[in-house]
Design a protein around this motif. Structure first.
Motif, PDB file in Angstrom:
ATOM      1  N   PHE A 165      -3.321  13.021   2.891  1.00 37.50           N
ATOM      2  CA  PHE A 165      -3.754  12.794   1.447  1.00 37.50           C
ATOM      3  C   PHE A 165      -3.726  13.785   0.658  1.00 37.50           C
ATOM      4  CE2 PHE A 165      -5.723   9.564   4.221  1.00 37.50           C
ATOM      5  CZ  PHE A 165      -5.895   8.550   3.279  1.00 37.50           C
ATOM      6  N   ARG A 166      -3.344  15.130   1.080  1.00 34.22           N
ATOM      7  CA  ARG A 166      -3.083  16.085   0.075  1.00 34.22           C
ATOM      8  C   ARG A 166      -2.114  15.668  -0.906  1.00 34.22           C
ATOM      9  NH1 ARG A 166      -1.951  21.379   3.110  1.00 34.22           N
ATOM     10  NH2 ARG A 166      -0.944  19.904   4.492  1.00 34.22           N
ATOM     11  N   LEU A 197      -1.317  12.965  -2.164  1.00 35.33           N
ATOM     12  CA  LEU A 197      -1.745  12.109  -3.293  1.00 35.33           C
ATOM     13  C   LEU A 197      -2.347  12.803  -4.641  1.00 35.33           C
ATOM     14  CD1 LEU A 197      -1.947   9.268  -4.404  1.00 35.33           C
ATOM     15  CD2 LEU A 197      -4.200   8.743  -3.220  1.00 35.33           C
ATOM     16  N   LYS A 198      -1.816  12.692  -5.778  1.00 35.11           N
ATOM     17  CA  LYS A 198      -2.488  13.710  -6.821  1.00 35.11           C
ATOM     18  C   LYS A 198      -3.413  13.014  -7.720  1.00 35.11           C
ATOM     19  CE  LYS A 198      -0.242  17.318  -4.917  1.00 35.11           C
ATOM     20  NZ  LYS A 198      -0.679  17.978  -4.041  1.00 35.11           N
ATOM     21  N   THR A 199      -3.244  11.855  -7.582  1.00 31.68           N
ATOM     22  CA  THR A 199      -4.357  10.752  -8.332  1.00 31.68           C
ATOM     23  C   THR A 199      -5.235  10.175  -7.406  1.00 31.68           C
ATOM     24  OG1 THR A 199      -2.495   9.284  -8.012  1.00 31.68           O
ATOM     25  CG2 THR A 199      -2.655  10.453 -10.202  1.00 31.68           C
ATOM     26  N   ARG A 200      -6.189  10.932  -7.053  1.00 28.09           N
ATOM     27  CA  ARG A 200      -7.490  10.641  -6.303  1.00 28.09           C
ATOM     28  C   ARG A 200      -7.920   9.414  -6.493  1.00 28.09           C
ATOM     29  NH1 ARG A 200      -7.842  14.372  -2.435  1.00 28.09           N
ATOM     30  NH2 ARG A 200      -5.777  15.644  -2.239  1.00 28.09           N
ATOM     31  N   SER A 201      -8.068   8.940  -7.793  1.00 30.44           N
ATOM     32  CA  SER A 201      -9.004   7.963  -8.537  1.00 30.44           C
ATOM     33  C   SER A 201      -7.913   6.868  -8.497  1.00 30.44           C
ATOM     34  CB  SER A 201      -9.467   8.245  -9.899  1.00 30.44           C
ATOM     35  OG  SER A 201      -8.473   8.518 -10.732  1.00 30.44           O
ATOM     36  N   PRO A 230      -5.118   5.226  -5.800  1.00 34.30           N
ATOM     37  CA  PRO A 230      -4.444   5.321  -4.759  1.00 34.30           C
ATOM     38  C   PRO A 230      -3.088   4.750  -4.834  1.00 34.30           C
ATOM     39  CG  PRO A 230      -6.070   3.449  -4.609  1.00 34.30           C
ATOM     40  CD  PRO A 230      -6.486   4.245  -5.954  1.00 34.30           C
ATOM     41  N   SER A 268       2.071  10.577  -7.495  1.00 33.76           N
ATOM     42  CA  SER A 268       0.857  10.409  -8.631  1.00 33.76           C
ATOM     43  C   SER A 268       1.340   8.717  -9.279  1.00 33.76           C
ATOM     44  CB  SER A 268       1.155  11.107  -9.862  1.00 33.76           C
ATOM     45  OG  SER A 268       1.236  12.530  -9.492  1.00 33.76           O
TER      46      SER A 268
END
Length: 278
Positions: A31-32, A34-38, A40, A122
């Motif tokens: 999960f690190r 994924l830079k756009t946590r909001s 998915p 992203s």
């Protein structure tokens, strides 16, 4: 690190393979990445791939919905598994940290072997929402890139040439390996300041950028994505060749001082025969 020739080859493969494909199930294992946590990766599910574009050393999968920008960093890359292929990855293959299924076509994986993760994913509406894409300088492989464009980047810059070539805000897509190859072809020292170049040296630098990258783009085209790194390494004349013979002059390739073996040059070709720091 994949640079613009390898990323362009990947983008071409994805363009030919995925244009018009439906995005199926997605999975993020690390999960690190994924830079756009909001936002998915699952936002892409159900969308259709409309276009694949390269931005420097980044690839964007554009759909009829959101876009996915893939930033490879130092060690990130991609893998491809045909639909129905149940074989296991070869020994030593880097771990897959995220996947996207394309029903009826195959599975696109994203890999990164390092404990220090460099690959980034992203999910955005437009690629320029990714800061690293928004700040990119001109692409020196573009048809419109001219000697005058390079002059604007180089003249007056009190920065060492190798560092300037790798500065993505100045020139998009060149990294550590191709900067060594370009400076070797241009017969310029990696530590020379850009501001010190005369007109003839700037012309050589422009010609070397276009020649080295242009040849690499042509050579990487059509090579399977899992063989891109090996093809790149095999093509290097000075980068990664410490202690070997320069193929141009027959001299010995040296490490750039302070690079800890990560950058190389030929003293005979580039520094008047005198090793740097000697």
């Amino acid at each position: 690190m994949p640079e613009s020739p390898e990323v362009e080859a990947l983008a071409l493969f994805l363009r030919e393979t995925l244009t018009g494909a439906l995005v199926g199930a997605t999975e993020v294992i690390e999960f690190r990445a994924l830079k756009t946590r909001s936002r998915p990766l699952s936002e892409l599910e159900g969308a259709t791939i409309a276009e694949v574009r390269r931005f420097g050393k980044h690839v964007a999968l554009l759909t009829d919905g959101p876009a996915l920008v893939v930033s490879f960093g130092r060690a990130g890359w991609a893998s491809w598994r045909l639909d129905g292929d149940s074989s296991t990855p070869p020994a030593g293959a880097p771990p897959v940290i995220a996947t996207i299924d394309f029903p009826g076509r195959g599975e696109l994986g994203f890999t990164d072997p390092g404990a220090w993760l460099s690959l980034g994913l992203s999910v955005v509406d437009e690629p320029v929402e990714v800061a690293a894409v928004a700040k990119l300088g001109p692409d020196p492989t573009a048809d419109a890139f001219s000697p005058a464009d390079l002059d604007e980047i180089v003249i007056g810059r009190r920065k060492q040439l190798k560092a300037l070539l790798q500065e993505q805000e100045s020139l998009a897509g060149i990294g550590n390996a191709y900067s060594d190859e370009i400076l070797h072809a241009a017969q310029l020292s990696p530590v020379e300041h850009a501001a010190n170049l005369d007109a003839a040296e700037r012309s050589r630098l422009y010609g070397a950028i276009r020649m080295i990258l242009g040849q690499a783009f042509a050579d990487r085209r059509g090579i399977p994505i899992d063989r891109q790194k090996a093809a790149k390494v095999a093509a290097m004349r000075v980068h990664g060749r410490t202690g070997e013979t320069c193929p141009v002059c027959g001299g010995v390739v040296h490490d750039v001082p302070g690079s800890q073996g990560a950058a190389q040059y030929c003293p005979t070709c580039q520094t008047g025969g005198a090793p740097l720091g000697g």
